[in-house]
Design a protein around this motif. Structure first.
Motif, mmCIF file in Angstrom:
data_model
loop_
_atom_site.group_PDB
_atom_site.id
_atom_site.type_symbol
_atom_site.label_atom_id
_atom_site.label_comp_id
_atom_site.label_asym_id
_atom_site.label_seq_id
_atom_site.Cartn_x
_atom_site.Cartn_y
_atom_site.Cartn_z
ATOM 1 N N SER A 115 0.851 -1.144 0.000
ATOM 2 C CA SER A 115 -0.071 -0.070 0.030
ATOM 3 C C SER A 115 0.834 1.212 -0.093
ATOM 4 O O SER A 115 0.515 2.188 -0.744
ATOM 5 N N LYS A 116 1.905 1.220 0.808
ATOM 6 C CA LYS A 116 2.916 2.603 0.790
ATOM 7 C C LYS A 116 3.427 2.757 -0.513
ATOM 8 O O LYS A 116 3.402 3.897 -1.022
ATOM 9 N N GLU A 117 3.890 1.930 -1.325
ATOM 10 C CA GLU A 117 4.613 2.087 -2.463
ATOM 11 C C GLU A 117 3.431 2.490 -3.551
ATOM 12 O O GLU A 117 3.498 3.194 -4.544
ATOM 13 N N ARG A 118 1.953 1.629 -3.414
ATOM 14 C CA ARG A 118 1.104 2.252 -4.205
ATOM 15 C C ARG A 118 0.904 3.388 -4.165
ATOM 16 O O ARG A 118 0.686 4.322 -5.269
ATOM 17 N N ARG A 119 0.548 4.094 -3.215
ATOM 18 C CA ARG A 119 0.390 5.680 -2.624
ATOM 19 C C ARG A 119 1.415 6.249 -3.532
ATOM 20 O O ARG A 119 0.935 7.494 -3.968
ATOM 21 N N GLU A 120 2.692 6.188 -3.310
ATOM 22 C CA GLU A 120 3.626 6.871 -3.800
ATOM 23 C C GLU A 120 3.762 6.866 -5.192
ATOM 24 O O GLU A 120 3.918 7.795 -6.007
ATOM 25 N N ARG A 121 3.539 5.709 -6.038
ATOM 26 C CA ARG A 121 3.609 5.529 -7.496
ATOM 27 C C ARG A 121 2.343 6.039 -8.063
ATOM 28 O O ARG A 121 2.312 7.020 -9.268
ATOM 29 N N VAL A 122 1.114 6.358 -7.464
ATOM 30 C CA VAL A 122 0.019 6.814 -7.867
ATOM 31 C C VAL A 122 0.139 8.283 -8.009
ATOM 32 O O VAL A 122 -0.295 9.178 -8.784
ATOM 33 N N THR A 123 0.619 8.667 -6.774
ATOM 34 C CA THR A 123 0.827 10.434 -6.680
ATOM 35 C C THR A 123 1.830 10.778 -7.648
ATOM 36 O O THR A 123 1.499 11.581 -8.603
ATOM 37 N N GLU A 124 2.915 10.010 -7.980
ATOM 38 C CA GLU A 124 3.991 10.233 -9.039
ATOM 39 C C GLU A 124 3.492 10.317 -10.337
ATOM 40 O O GLU A 124 3.455 11.185 -11.188
ATOM 41 N N ILE A 125 2.379 9.254 -10.668
ATOM 42 C CA ILE A 125 2.137 9.193 -12.062
ATOM 43 C C ILE A 125 1.074 10.214 -12.271
ATOM 44 O O ILE A 125 0.829 10.824 -13.309
ATOM 45 N N LEU A 126 0.256 10.411 -11.338
ATOM 46 C CA LEU A 126 -0.704 11.680 -11.700
ATOM 47 C C LEU A 126 -0.003 13.045 -11.691
ATOM 48 O O LEU A 126 -0.694 13.703 -12.519
ATOM 49 N N ARG A 127 0.978 13.329 -11.066
ATOM 50 C CA ARG A 127 1.805 14.534 -11.134
ATOM 51 C C ARG A 127 2.152 14.398 -12.710
ATOM 52 O O ARG A 127 2.137 15.559 -13.037
ATOM 53 N N LYS A 128 2.789 13.443 -13.189
ATOM 54 C CA LYS A 128 3.383 13.309 -14.352
ATOM 55 C C LYS A 128 2.291 13.574 -15.469
ATOM 56 O O LYS A 128 2.732 14.278 -16.513
ATOM 57 N N VAL A 129 0.997 13.109 -15.581
ATOM 58 C CA VAL A 129 0.059 13.284 -16.374
ATOM 59 C C VAL A 129 -0.735 14.608 -16.348
ATOM 60 O O VAL A 129 -1.626 14.892 -17.035
ATOM 61 N N GLY A 130 -0.306 15.250 -15.234
ATOM 62 C CA GLY A 130 -0.991 16.661 -14.982
ATOM 63 C C GLY A 130 -2.355 16.223 -14.197
ATOM 64 O O GLY A 130 -3.216 17.595 -14.638
ATOM 65 N N LEU A 131 -2.847 15.352 -13.404
ATOM 66 C CA LEU A 131 -3.995 15.162 -13.005
ATOM 67 C C LEU A 131 -3.829 15.174 -11.460
ATOM 68 O O LEU A 131 -4.836 14.584 -10.793
ATOM 69 N N SER A 132 -2.805 15.739 -10.853
ATOM 70 C CA SER A 132 -2.701 15.562 -9.245
ATOM 71 C C SER A 132 -4.045 16.249 -8.459
ATOM 72 O O SER A 132 -4.477 15.657 -7.818
#
Length: 226
Positions: A115-132
């Motif tokens: 779960s911790k890694e999931r949160r980090e990876r989701v946060t990072e990819i949403l930032r990358k695609v401009g949808l944070s």
């Protein structure tokens, strides 16, 4: 990365036999961005489904990263593609009842990521695609272009080496479509291999190579590098 030899796929009903693929042989190297073009019904999506291990050919060979995968059983195809192949489709295929971050996180849940890694990876990819700023929104609260970016985020959050895209801009206006193609080009520049089916000559021009299909076959001499 991808090597096929004489792939054949036939769809049969009681009265009709349709040859969707008739001896298709292609090669896609690591890091390429390949567009597959051709008229409706030429076998583009059928080929993409086989490349993505959503279906098996009736005959022929398919090597993915050097491994023979043409005849895997369904459960083995599912296990093999999880984490290795990302899918982007024209219809987005998002779950309406889940938020943006939940839709993206679902792929990682399937992969068994903590779960911790999931949160980090989701946060990072949403930032990358401009949808944070849209993480807590639901798909119906987004524009078509934003929904497709969520679909791309979901496809790449598992860090696959291969992305398969089937008409990724087909439901989008020109501005949103351009943004999606620029995002795919960025991912390719970072090393992700992309195979895209498209009717759009404009979108195909952003690929490094075009393969044309007609009546289930690669058109002789049609494959070209841009």
């Amino acid at each position: 990365m991808i090597k096929t030899q004489n792939l054949t796929k036939i769809f049969r009903t009681e009265e009709v036999e349709t040859v969707a693929l008739n001896g298709v042989s292609i090669n896609v190297e690591d890091g390429e961005f390949v567009a597959i073009m051709g008229p409706s019904g030429c076998g583009k999506s059928t080929l993409l489904n086989i490349l993505g291990l959503l279906d098996n050919p009736d005959s022929g060979d398919y090597l993915l990263d050097g491994e023979p995968v043409a005849n895997l059983k369904e459960k083995d195809r599912t296990r093999y593609r999880r984490g290795r192949i990302g899918f982007v489709f024209q219809s987005f295929n998002l779950i309406d009842e889940l938020t943006v971050e939940e839709n993206v996180d679902l792929q990682l849940r399937y992969m068994g990521v903590p779960s911790k890694e999931r949160r980090e990876r989701v946060t990072e990819i949403l930032r990358k695609v401009g949808l944070s700023h849209r993480a807590k929104h639901y798909p119906q609260q987004l524009s078509g272009g934003q929904q497709q970016r969520v679909a791309i985020a979901r496809a790449v959050v598992g860090k696959p080496k291969l992305i398969l895209a089937d008409e990724p801009t087909g439901n989008l206006d020109s501005k949103s479509g351009l943004a999606v193609m620029e995002l795919l080009s960025q991912l390719n520049a970072e090393g992700t291999t992309i195979v895209m089916v498209t009717h759009s000559q404009h979108d195909a021009q952003m690929a490094s190579r075009i393969i044309n299909l007609f009546d289930g076959q690669v058109v002789e001499g049609s494959e070209r590098i841009l």
